[in-house]
Write an enzyme that holds these catalytic residues in place. Structure first.
Site, PDB file in Angstrom:
ATOM      1  N   SER A  77       0.750  -1.206   0.048  1.00 32.61           N
ATOM      2  CA  SER A  77       0.140   0.097   0.103  1.00 32.61           C
ATOM      3  C   SER A  77       0.655   1.178  -0.046  1.00 32.61           C
ATOM      4  O   SER A  77       0.105   2.238  -0.100  1.00 32.61           O
ATOM      5  CB  SER A  77      -1.002   0.100   1.222  1.00 32.61           C
ATOM      6  N   LYS A 122       1.884   4.990   6.766  1.00 30.94           N
ATOM      7  CA  LYS A 122       1.104   5.919   5.917  1.00 30.94           C
ATOM      8  C   LYS A 122       1.753   7.333   5.730  1.00 30.94           C
ATOM      9  O   LYS A 122       2.713   7.595   6.313  1.00 30.94           O
ATOM     10  CB  LYS A 122      -0.381   6.028   6.302  1.00 30.94           C
TER      11      LYS A 122
END
Length: 272
Positions: A77, A122
């Protein structure tokens, strides 16, 4: 003669006086300062090698607990920058002394109860007070009225988002997205969940500063320039320019998207 007198005087001065006590060379010697260490090495199996390894392990434990901690990337991701199997070194002191995450930072945080179980990694897109919108006329994310060109780090072929959102980030929290937007479960997907998809600053473990493994992929993780022109919240840009009323965190529901299984926090994995 004078010469004889001088010899006599010299001989007399060389004799010890009655008040002088000769040193006792047969007495016990003072214990060496290293005697305690020597006794430990004698008691521990393996001797000095084992003691040295134990001290080294203690040092590494303290370093990992308070300063730097390695994490493994278990999902895609955060591609293209962070690949599956990469080991990143997280700076745990980056935000300890009045420092706060900035837009563009890659952070590792405890997502338990927010995104799932374990630690996640992230990129910070919005900080407290920011108005984050997707998308503008060119399909780009806009922060406080400033469109952000994320092409330098987005996964090739990905759009900034296929899920529209319009949120104001509460103070003390972060709005985070993965660089591989088509394969990332992030703030967009949890807008309707408790916490509104925002990451509290207290849950941030640190900033990922280095890829340290594999060696051929090792590099320093710089903050991209894409967010440099974003104005601070409250500078006049925001909801009026979006043409829509911003959604408070927790009020909207993000569309479901393929998430990767949470990385185990105890093993140092950071889920994408």
């Amino acid at each position: 003669m004078d010469t004889e007198a001088q010899h006599t005087e010299r001989d007399r001065s060389s004799r010890p006086s009655d008040s002088e006590q000769p040193s006792d060379s047969d007495g016990p010697e003072e214990r060496s300062r290293s005697a305690f260490t020597g006794r430990i090495t004698d008691w521990v199996p393996g001797g000095r090698i084992t003691v040295t390894l134990l001290v080294l392990l203690l040092f590494l434990l303290l370093l990992s607990t308070f300063v730097l901690q390695p994490f493994q990337i278990p999902s895609g991701s955060m591609e293209r920058g962070l690949r599956i199997g990469d080991r990143v070194l997280v700076n745990k002191l980056a935000y300890r002394f009045d420092g706060r995450p900035q837009r563009g930072d890659i952070v590792v945080f405890d997502g338990t109860g927010l995104f799932g179980d374990g630690d996640y990694i992230k990129r910070v897109v919005g900080v407290g007070g920011d108005h984050v919108v997707c998308c503008d006329e060119e399909g780009r994310v806009r922060v406080n009225g400033q469109s952000v060109d994320e092409s330098a780090f987005l996964y090739p072929g990905d759009r900034p988002s296929t899920v529209p959102f319009d949120v104001v980030v509460p103070d003390g929290t972060l709005f985070v997205l993965g660089d591989h937007r088509a394969d990332s479960s992030d703030s967009r997907d949890h807008l309707g969940s408790p916490g509104g998809g925002m990451v509290p600053l207290d849950e941030v473990i640190g900033r990922a500063d280095w890829i340290v493994w594999p060696f051929g992929h090792a590099t320093h993780l710089d903050r991209p320039d894409a967010y440099a022109r974003v104005p601070d919240a409250g500078s006049g840009a925001g909801a009026a320019e979006s043409g829509a009323e911003p959604t408070p965190a927790g009020a909207g529901a993000g569309a479901a998207r393929s998430g990767i299984g949470a990385g185990a926090a105890r093993t140092g994995d950071a889920d994408g």
